[in-house]
Design a protein around this motif. Structure first.
Motif, PDB file in Angstrom:
ATOM      1  N   HIS A 212       0.799  -1.214   0.000  1.00 36.20           N
ATOM      2  CA  HIS A 212       0.000   0.000   0.000  1.00 36.20           C
ATOM      3  C   HIS A 212       0.829   1.259   0.000  1.00 36.20           C
ATOM      4  O   HIS A 212       0.793   1.969  -0.585  1.00 36.20           O
ATOM      5  N   ASN A 213       1.732   1.574   0.520  1.00 38.32           N
ATOM      6  CA  ASN A 213       2.375   2.871   0.573  1.00 38.32           C
ATOM      7  C   ASN A 213       3.417   3.065  -0.521  1.00 38.32           C
ATOM      8  O   ASN A 213       4.573   3.351  -0.251  1.00 38.32           O
ATOM      9  N   GLY A 214       2.998   2.917  -1.765  1.00 36.70           N
ATOM     10  CA  GLY A 214       3.913   3.157  -2.870  1.00 36.70           C
ATOM     11  C   GLY A 214       4.944   2.060  -3.068  1.00 36.70           C
ATOM     12  O   GLY A 214       5.969   2.289  -3.689  1.00 36.70           O
ATOM     13  N   GLY A 215       4.690   0.875  -2.534  1.00 42.55           N
ATOM     14  CA  GLY A 215       5.625  -0.230  -2.694  1.00 42.55           C
ATOM     15  C   GLY A 215       5.665  -0.719  -4.124  1.00 42.55           C
ATOM     16  O   GLY A 215       4.920  -0.256  -4.987  1.00 42.55           O
ATOM     17  N   ASP A 216       6.540  -1.655  -4.379  1.00 39.03           N
ATOM     18  CA  ASP A 216       6.696  -2.105  -5.752  1.00 39.03           C
ATOM     19  C   ASP A 216       6.461  -3.608  -5.910  1.00 39.03           C
ATOM     20  O   ASP A 216       7.139  -4.274  -6.673  1.00 39.03           O
TER      21      ASP A 216
END
Length: 108
Positions: free
Chosen positions: A46-50
């Motif tokens: 969720h927090n801009g992960g890849d």
């Protein structure tokens, strides 16, 4: 970027999966058709992960707007989004998709 994979037997299986995870009160979703694959990328962080999940099947897909009936487990090409009780998939066929290119390369 890290991609996990989930392969399906048919387009209707992918549509059923996508309809099940679709946010409430939303009846349209994009679906990709590229290089002989029908797929969608779902972010797993969720927090801009890849980290992404690629759900896919190898199939041909025709149409720009597809109406999916989850009860009948069938879809058809339509000209417009008209019914709130159906799920619609907007078919996106990019000329180039670098994320998909990398993911497809790892499949083979």
């Amino acid at each position: 970027m890290h991609v996990e994979y989930e392969e399906f037997s048919s387009i209707t299986d992918i549509f059923s999966y996508m309809a099940a995870v679709m946010p409430p009160m939303k009846n349209t979703m994009p679906i990709n058709y590229y290089k002989g694959y029908v797929f969608a990328f779902i972010p797993l962080t969720h927090n801009g992960g890849d980290v992404y999940l690629m759900i896919y099947t190898k199939a041909e897909l025709d149409g720009r707007i597809l109406e999916f009936d989850i009860n009948a487990n069938s879809y058809r090409k339509v000209a417009a989004i008209e019914r709130a009780d159906k799920t619609y998939f907007i078919v996106i066929s990019p000329k180039r998709n670098t994320i998909a290119d990398e993911a497809i390369k790892k499949l083979g």
